[in-house]
Design an enzyme around this catalytic site. Structure first.
Site, PDB file in Angstrom:
ATOM      1  CG  ASP A   1      -3.403   7.162  11.866  1.00  0.00           C
ATOM      2  OD1 ASP A   1      -3.587   5.924  11.874  1.00  0.00           O
ATOM      3  OD2 ASP A   1      -3.037   7.775  10.850  1.00  0.00           O
TER       4      ASP A   1
HETATM    5  C1  BGC Z   1      -3.006   4.900   8.793  1.00  0.00           C
HETATM    6  C2  BGC Z   1      -4.511   4.931   8.951  1.00  0.00           C
HETATM    7  C3  BGC Z   1      -5.032   3.539   9.132  1.00  0.00           C
HETATM    8  C4  BGC Z   1      -4.355   2.936  10.349  1.00  0.00           C
HETATM    9  C5  BGC Z   1      -4.815   1.524  10.650  1.00  0.00           C
HETATM   10  C6  BGC Z   1      -2.330   4.126   9.906  1.00  0.00           C
HETATM   11  O1  BGC Z   1      -0.984   3.932   9.659  1.00  0.00           O
HETATM   12  O2  BGC Z   1      -2.500   6.206   8.765  1.00  0.00           O
HETATM   13  O3  BGC Z   1      -5.094   5.532   7.832  1.00  0.00           O
HETATM   14  O4  BGC Z   1      -6.412   3.546   9.262  1.00  0.00           O
HETATM   15  O5  BGC Z   1      -2.957   2.887  10.130  1.00  0.00           O
HETATM   16  O6  BGC Z   1      -4.360   0.654   9.684  1.00  0.00           O
END
Ligand code: BGC
Length: 818
Positions: A230
């Site tokens: 993530d």
């Molecule tokens: C979120 C993810 C997301 C990623 C990219 C993160 O803060 O938890 O779900 O895909 O950002 O935007």
């Protein structure tokens, strides 16, 4: 790209290491010389969010227009695997058209509490339902040649301090509740990537958790793709390589690459492991590059699909005296701020720039209903407004039927913040009472990505929960109100009687360093059913405009067969649900019933159909902690087929031959785990170890402590900075406009300052910050300046080494390392 092994052999250690982290916010690194292109990743779970301009991962800056489909929480109510796959296909096609290689979704974390801030992005409290729907999305997305990235693996059910929170969960609960949905996705749909979660799981960050990534995901389930961290969720780059974490996103500059290279050269990391991870990246490249030329997307067709999906997923919770469907020419008053400005998606990284948005006003205008009046009724920011209330009463009195559009404002449902209450804002509660008094023929339409308390609506003859219906949600709702579409939605989560009755009440979200999953298996309906506790609306519940009867249930080792008959006057759809529990004594503590199979059936009036609900290898199993694996106990199981978790429907006993002997017929049942929260002894026994400390104790702050811990920092300056930032945070939140960037940073650990800096800040620089924060302000700031200058030089040098021609590095293993 040539053969993967051949390509790897041509790369230097440094080039290989650098392929394991991003080039910028959304792209992986390219080595054109070796035929390795950059891959483009984009959110998200219910619509493509590709940013061509300034990039951020929190939904703040704009993105290219795309269809905003209903969110996962909404589609889950359809219980329709085919619909989920159709949406997946549409998402995949849009991603391919926008040249996105990896679509970051679907999200399938289990709804541990209705307060979960991202529940609107997740499917269900039940792993079987969540897993099967998510698998359908993945099949659809990947069918278009785009990699899906089911997320967030794993045990990521709270937003507060999500990057530093350690989910402490016993093994049985981990496997039966929190991992099963991912297992289904991996086994059924072979995703090309999986996104690891921010949090730690039992003491180890998910992206460097060997048990999760190597033992379970890869070895047990056969995952052969890339694990993407993530955004900012990767901690130690070398540990990640060892554990099975493939790509760190977004870009830490070349810092992680240097760490990995150093570890290989000093012999602490086997180069074969590095090569394994690189092969995973190259496999992802190969899979996505095999995509056929994308066709232009038909935006109208996708809008129509979004509308159909919203209609099919809306849940009719009450319909007294058959007030719905509304006859043509019914004079309706549309009341509620959401009628003109729909609430159709949640805030954060999943935010889609919709191609168009239909409002209830537009949709009623285009329907056979007559629009008598429109009134805002309440202010979205929650402030009271007597004028709006009075206007709403007048509008209500003059109409045959009121369509009252209420729900949660944007600020109540956002990535990064958990909800604090299930109640509607006070100004909306007041509106509901006033409108109902003015015109009892009021249909309450709820827009929210999860559960809300509707006490004031107790006398409303009809309640339709539309969840977050996406860009065409309002049109879908009007289709249901007018009977063009049958309300086929069934709740994918329980509506509890009150927040205090939920299994995690008083413990969610955890504000401590650890989040203790003391309710164990007692999540959602499992908890309420085990305690025989009342609920407002059970899991699986939902009404239609016709009626159904179940008959002739029979079961065997292959599945359950039941006859469904549409006994009402209209064509309609029902969801037949099979719940399985143990009959007779068991060696293990059991839940009374768990969803194991379901099918959606659409029938004409008077039509009957025999439906077969097949079992699978998950149906009768339990996780045996001592054996460290799944077992199936021999003996009798009770199968209840009904329309929701509380429906006793029809039942039958099936005898199963498992790999664990049944206990003697007169043996006492295994002791049940407490429904609400295990006490310390029980929890320690379930964990098989002492309960880890809930706080980090005093002492200097470290790179993995959350930045908002500077409120306790030794440095007075740091504490002062915290007070200023915190004041701004509070001000933004009370104005109903939470600052997601600030929240993200406060919740994040110090390491993120470097991990998300794109190379601007090295880990050495963060060490300097920590020296300052820990009380040696000037020494720390001095170190920051030195580290910054040194970091610039290191990055320059790394960039040069990464860009060296690949053939020059064939099989070379040593190179000057800084
Ligand atoms: C979120 C993810 C997301 C990623 C990219 C993160 O803060 O938890 O779900 O895909 O950002 O935007």
């Amino acid at each position: 790209m040539n053969d993967i092994a051949e390509t790897i052999a041509r790369l230097s250690i440094f080039q290989k290491a650098a392929l394991l982290s991003g080039a910028n916010t959304w792209q992986t690194r390219e080595i054109p010389d070796a035929g390795i292109p950059a891959l483009w990743m984009a959110d998200g779970p219910h619509g493509v969010r590709k940013q061509a301009g300034s990039a951020d991962h929190l939904g703040i800056n704009g993105s290219q227009p795309a269809t905003c489909f209903p969110t996962a929480a909404t589609i889950a109510n359809s219980w329709d695997v085919d619909l989920a796959e159709e949406i997946g296909r549409a998402l995949g096609r849009e991603a391919a058209e926008q040249e996105v290689d990896v679509l970051l979704g679907p999200g399938l974390n289990i709804k541990r509490s209705p307060l979960g801030g991202r529940n609107f992005e997740y499917f269900s409290e039940d792993p079987e339902l969540a897993g099967r729907l998510a698998a359908a999305y993945v099949r659809g997305i990947q069918g278009a040649g785009v990699a899906a990235s089911p997320k967030h693996f794993a045990v990521n059910s709270q937003e507060l301090r999500r990057m530093v929170s350690d989910s402490v969960v016993d093994d049985r609960t981990l496997h039966e509740i929190y991992l099963t949905a991912f297992e289904i996705v991996v086994r059924e749909s072979s995703p090309w990537t999986v996104m690891s979660s921010y949090n730690l799981v039992n003491g180890t960050y998910a992206h460097e958790n060997a048990e999760l990534l190597s033992d379970v995901l890869r070895a047990q389930w056969g995952f052969d793709g890339a694990v993407v961290s993530d955004w900012g969720g990767a901690d130690d780059a070398v540990r990640a390589v060892r554990a099975g974490g493939t790509i760190e996103m977004p870009s830490p500059g070349f810092g992680s690459a240097r760490e990995i290279e150093r570890a290989v050269l000093d012999g602490t990391l086997a180069e074969e492991l590095l090569d394994e991870r690189v092969a995973e990246v190259l496999t992802l490249v190969r899979r996505t590059r095999a995509r056929a030329e994308a066709h232009a997307v038909d935006a109208d067709a996708h809008d129509a699909l979004a509308r159909r999906a919203a209609a099919q997923s809306a849940v009719l919770l009450r319909n007294d005296d058959d007030i719905l469907p509304l006859a043509s020419a019914t004079r309706v008053a549309l009341i509620g701020d959401f009628a003109r400005n729909p609430r159709y998606q949640g805030a954060g990284s999943s935010l889609v720039n919709a191609t168009r948005v239909t409002s209830l006003v537009d949709a009623v205008d285009a329907s056979a209903l007559e629009l008598a009046a429109v009134a805002a009724g309440f202010r979205r920011d929650g402030s009271p407004d007597a004028g709006l209330l009075a206007e709403a009463e007048v509008a209500a009195r003059g109409a045959d039927v009121v369509l009252l559009s209420i729900g949660l404002p944007e600020s109540a449902e956002s990535e990064g913040i958990d909800r604090t209450t299930l109640a509607l804002p006070a100004n909306q509660r007041e509106l509901v009472s006033r409108v109902l008094a003015a015109n009892p023929r009021t249909v309450v339409i709820v827009s929210a990505g999860g559960v809300v308390e509707l006490a004031e609506a107790a006398d409303a003859p009809a309640v339709l929960h539309g969840y977050l219906g996406g860009q065409a949600g309002a049109a879908g709702i009007v289709d249901v109100l007018t009977g063009v579409v049958e309300p086929g939605g069934r709740l994918a989560e329980t509506v509890p009687v009150a927040l205090g009755a939920t299994p995690t009440a008083g413990r969610f979200p955890s504000t401590a360093r650890t989040a203790e999953y003391r309710e164990g298996l007692h999540v959602g309906y499992r908890a309420y059913d085990a305690a025989d506790a009342p609920v407002a609306f059970p899991f699986g519940y939902g009404l239609g405009y016709t009626s159904f009867a179940l008959s002739a249930l029979s079961t065997d080792r292959a599945g359950a067969t039941v006859t469904v008959t549409n006994t009402g006057p209209r064509r309609g759809a029902d969801v037949v649900q099979a719940y399985v529990g143990r009959s007779g004594p068991s060696r293990v503590a059991r839940l009374p019933r768990e969803l194991k199979a379901f099918a959606r059936v659409e029938l004409d009036p008077g039509e009957s159909r025999e439906v077969f609900l097949p079992w699978n290898d998950r149906t009768f199993r339990h996780y045996d902690v001592d054996a460290g694996g799944w077992r199936t106990e021999s003996g009798d199981f009770e199968v209840v087929v009904g329309r929701h978790s509380r429906d006793r429907g029809l039942s039958s006993i099936v005898r199963i031959e498992g790999d664990l002997d049944a206990p003697a017929a007169d043996a006492p049942d295994a002791p049940a785990t407490p429904v609400r929260a295990m006490d310390d002894d029980a929890f320690a026994a379930a964990l098989g170890r002492t309960i880890p400390p809930t706080s980090r104790g005093r002492g200097p702050l470290g790179i993995n402590d959350p930045i908002d811990d500077i409120r306790h920092a030794r440095s007075r300056v740091a504490r002062g900075v915290y007070r200023i930032v915190d004041r701004r945070r509070r001000r933004a939140e009370s104005a109903g406009r939470p600052d997601l960037n600030m929240l993200f940073m406060l919740n994040a650990p110090f390491r993120v300052l470097s991990k998300m800096s794109g190379g601007l800040a090295t880990s050495e620089l963060v060490d300097g910050v920590l020296v300052a924060v820990n009380g040696r302000t000037f020494r720390g700031l001095g170190a920051v300046v030195v580290a910054f200058v040194r970091g610039r030089r290191l990055e320059r040098d790394s960039r040069r080494r990464f860009a060296e021609p690949v053939h020059a590095h064939a099989r070379r293993t040593t190179e000057g390392v800084q």
